[in-house]
Design a protein around this motif. Sequence first.
Motif, mmCIF file in Angstrom:
data_model
loop_
_atom_site.group_PDB
_atom_site.id
_atom_site.type_symbol
_atom_site.label_atom_id
_atom_site.label_comp_id
_atom_site.label_asym_id
_atom_site.label_seq_id
_atom_site.Cartn_x
_atom_site.Cartn_y
_atom_site.Cartn_z
ATOM 1 N N PRO A 72 0.783 -1.303 -0.118
ATOM 2 C CA PRO A 72 -0.012 -0.087 0.011
ATOM 3 C C PRO A 72 0.844 1.246 0.096
ATOM 4 O O PRO A 72 1.887 1.394 0.761
ATOM 5 C CB PRO A 72 -0.808 -0.068 1.271
ATOM 6 C CG PRO A 72 -0.718 -1.440 1.583
ATOM 7 C CD PRO A 72 0.498 -1.973 1.198
ATOM 8 N N ILE A 73 0.402 2.277 -0.792
ATOM 9 C CA ILE A 73 1.114 3.576 -0.785
ATOM 10 C C ILE A 73 0.622 4.398 0.233
ATOM 11 O O ILE A 73 -0.557 4.357 0.658
ATOM 12 C CB ILE A 73 0.667 4.300 -2.003
ATOM 13 C CG1 ILE A 73 1.328 3.365 -3.157
ATOM 14 C CG2 ILE A 73 1.168 5.635 -2.443
ATOM 15 C CD1 ILE A 73 0.650 3.704 -4.779
ATOM 16 N N THR A 74 1.695 5.005 1.010
ATOM 17 C CA THR A 74 1.269 5.995 2.098
ATOM 18 C C THR A 74 1.218 7.105 1.636
ATOM 19 O O THR A 74 1.940 7.974 0.885
ATOM 20 C CB THR A 74 2.437 5.877 3.150
ATOM 21 O OG1 THR A 74 2.805 4.740 3.723
ATOM 22 C CG2 THR A 74 2.089 6.875 4.307
ATOM 23 N N LEU A 75 0.086 7.651 2.031
ATOM 24 C CA LEU A 75 -0.738 9.227 1.478
ATOM 25 C C LEU A 75 -0.293 10.058 2.799
ATOM 26 O O LEU A 75 -0.625 9.624 4.016
ATOM 27 C CB LEU A 75 -2.239 9.062 1.150
ATOM 28 C CG LEU A 75 -2.467 8.038 0.068
ATOM 29 C CD1 LEU A 75 -4.012 8.101 -0.018
ATOM 30 C CD2 LEU A 75 -1.869 8.491 -1.101
ATOM 31 N N GLY A 76 -0.108 11.265 2.556
ATOM 32 C CA GLY A 76 0.163 12.276 3.406
ATOM 33 C C GLY A 76 -0.983 13.292 3.868
ATOM 34 O O GLY A 76 -1.170 13.568 4.931
ATOM 35 N N SER A 77 -2.171 13.411 3.142
ATOM 36 C CA SER A 77 -3.149 14.285 3.521
ATOM 37 C C SER A 77 -4.555 13.747 3.062
ATOM 38 O O SER A 77 -4.798 12.860 2.067
ATOM 39 C CB SER A 77 -2.889 15.670 2.735
ATOM 40 O OG SER A 77 -2.805 15.776 1.378
#
Length: 153
Positions: free
Chosen positions: A148-153
Amino acid sequence: MTPPIRQAARVIALDDQDRVLLLRYDEGGGFWATPGGSLDEGEDHQTALRRELHEELGVDDAELGTQVAERSQEHEVGGQTVRQVERYYLARLATGAANLARATLPDTIRSLRWWTVNELRTTSETVYPGELGDLVARLLSNGTPANPITLGS
């Protein structure tokens, strides 16, 4: 003091034209967000997603895929600050499948809309997560990520 953790499952729903379904909320000045919500006691993420899709959109037959992203964000829920840990799953829905009139618990949802990647990338409206347009473009170009890609906002 560390805020309590609130686990959530959200869906990036795409139609046959690769448009993304977002829901409109008026609180906090108004924003658009992906369908989904917090896990109930004893639920896993997939079960919560199916429940949320039924409650928010009247959808019972979504093709749910694997987790593609995650995000951790502090915000207020019911007047209390929580750290919401969200897992995002990819799904395919027919354009007409989502219908607020069939929703059993629409919360404060005001409307729904299918967005193109370009519209997500260029809108001046608030969309959560903020990186959704880039994430969907990446998923459409590269397919489901290995992790999974980590999102910031």
